[in-house]
Design an enzyme around this catalytic site. Structure first.
Site, PDB file in Angstrom:
ATOM      1  N   LYS A  50     -19.006  71.276  51.700  1.00 43.84           N
ATOM      2  CA  LYS A  50     -18.212  72.294  52.405  1.00 43.84           C
ATOM      3  C   LYS A  50     -18.111  73.557  51.554  1.00 43.84           C
ATOM      4  O   LYS A  50     -18.232  74.673  52.057  1.00 43.84           O
ATOM      5  CB  LYS A  50     -16.812  71.741  52.710  1.00 43.84           C
ATOM      6  CG  LYS A  50     -16.819  70.636  53.764  1.00 43.84           C
ATOM      7  CD  LYS A  50     -15.460  69.931  53.844  1.00 43.84           C
ATOM      8  CE  LYS A  50     -15.526  68.745  54.806  1.00 43.84           C
ATOM      9  NZ  LYS A  50     -14.272  67.966  54.821  1.00 43.84           N
ATOM     10  N   GLN A  94      -8.537  66.926  51.942  1.00 46.00           N
ATOM     11  CA  GLN A  94      -9.654  65.997  52.181  1.00 46.00           C
ATOM     12  C   GLN A  94      -9.116  64.576  52.341  1.00 46.00           C
ATOM     13  O   GLN A  94      -8.383  64.074  51.490  1.00 46.00           O
ATOM     14  CB  GLN A  94     -10.662  66.066  51.027  1.00 46.00           C
ATOM     15  CG  GLN A  94     -11.876  65.176  51.206  1.00 46.00           C
ATOM     16  CD  GLN A  94     -12.752  65.569  52.404  1.00 46.00           C
ATOM     17  OE1 GLN A  94     -12.976  66.747  52.674  1.00 46.00           O
ATOM     18  NE2 GLN A  94     -13.227  64.584  53.146  1.00 46.00           N
ATOM     19  N   ASP A 117      -8.435  72.211  59.753  1.00 42.90           N
ATOM     20  CA  ASP A 117      -8.869  70.891  60.227  1.00 42.90           C
ATOM     21  C   ASP A 117      -8.245  70.571  61.585  1.00 42.90           C
ATOM     22  O   ASP A 117      -8.585  69.562  62.198  1.00 42.90           O
ATOM     23  CB  ASP A 117      -8.461  69.803  59.216  1.00 42.90           C
ATOM     24  CG  ASP A 117      -9.674  69.138  58.582  1.00 42.90           C
ATOM     25  OD1 ASP A 117     -10.799  69.398  59.056  1.00 42.90           O
ATOM     26  OD2 ASP A 117      -9.499  68.355  57.630  1.00 42.90           O
TER      27      ASP A 117
END
Ligand code: NAD
Length: 285
Positions: A50, A94, A117
């Site tokens: 990412k 994460q 997200d």
């Protein structure tokens, strides 16, 4: 005729190029900050990918590494600091977090304006209300793959297998918004094979290596394989038995090179979306 391969890698590259072009046109440098707690090797690889993709597209990226033993208060403190930092556009925690840490509390602590997200209750609620803002990256990637492959969703019978907050549930909401007739299957579904055979669009997201067999798939179906499973021999496979599925499906995503690159591309697009929205409404935080 074997199924057409839906080239997630190529479609993601095109989306990244478009994001990069929009970043340049806007004259901004959206900033993505990722929090990585613990030593999970797969998570470390995802975060690195990412980071690399973000920089390549002209975004600023930073990873804050915390030990697996990090105290919940410290992690919450980091999120609170990033929430008020005017230089930060996107915050990503994460997952999975180390054992013993309650992921929900951290996700809910993220400012919805920076929730790239799309997992905070505010953004999940907006999606369910039919007014999406920041949408979870993997399901968004699936919808974009279907669009790029020119798969008609309106009126189509779509089956999503897996009901996680990360993939299955938001994808069911997105497909509903795209006018599909959606069935959401899960570990308690009776006769999953029969549900699969009825589907014109089949999305497998349950994390069970090659569970969906070729004879579960209806002739001419479009198959999107979200699963990523590492076998004992080191091979990476999806939730669908790809070779078998190719005999009956009209189109299918490969693993790797299907949904995975789209997830990252959508994260970058979400970061740009958040950055533009914050600049349009500076008071949003
Ligand atoms: P999860 O473990 O949170 O959820 C799995 C879901 O599958 C659950 O809702 C469960 O009810 C359902 N399920 C489990 N076994 C089943 C069975 N035998 N039959 C029917 N349903 C069953 O997983 P997740 O986070 O949603 O991820 C799912 C898969 O997608 C994993 O393989 C994960 O690695 C992969 N994934 C890939 C990407 C990507 O970018 N490609 C992103 C996220 C997740």
């Amino acid at each position: 005729m074997p199924a057409r391969i839906i080239d997630g890698k190529g479609i993601a590259a095109a989306l990244n190029a478009e994001t990069s072009r929009r970043v340049t046109a806007a004259g901004i440098r959206p900033r993505l900050v990722m929090l990585l707690a613990g030593e999970d090797p797969a998570s470390a690889i995802y975060v690195r990918s990412k980071d690399r993709a973000a920089r390549a597209a002209g975004l600023a990226a930073e990873t804050i590494r915390l030990p697996g033993s990090v105290a919940e208060a410290e992690l919450l403190g980091e999120i609170a600091r990033l929430n008020v930092d005017p230089e930060v556009d996107g915050i990503l925690v994460q997952l999975p977090l180390p054992e013993g840490i309650r992921a929900r509390a951290f996700i809910e602590a993220i400012d919805p304006a920076k929730d790239v997200d799309g997992l905070t209750p505010v953004n999940a609620g907006r999606l369910l209300a039919g007014a999406p803002f920041l949408v979870p990256c993997t399901p968004l990637g699936v919808i974009k793959l279907l669009a790029a492959a020119e798969v008609a969703t309106a009126g189509a019978r779509a089956l999503v297998i897996g009901r996680s907050a990360l993939v299955g549930r938001p994808l069911a909401a997105l497909l509903t918004g795209a006018d599909a007739t959606v069935t959401l299957a899960h570990s308690r579904t009776r006769d999953l094979a029969a549900e699969c055979r009825r589907a014109e669009i089949l999305v497998a997201a349950m994390g069970r290596a090659e569970l969906v067999r070729g004879d579960w798939i209806g002739s001419g179906a479009v198959v999107i394989d979200v699963g990523i499973n590492r076998l004992a021999d080191g091979r990476l496979v999806g939730d669908v038995a790809t070779a078998e599925a190719m005999e009956v499906a009209a189109a299918i995503t490969p693993v790797p090179g299907g949904v995975g690159p789209m997830t990252i591309a959508c994260l970058l697009e979400n970061t740009l979306t958040a950055a533009l929205a914050r600049r349009a409404q500076p008071c949003a935080g």
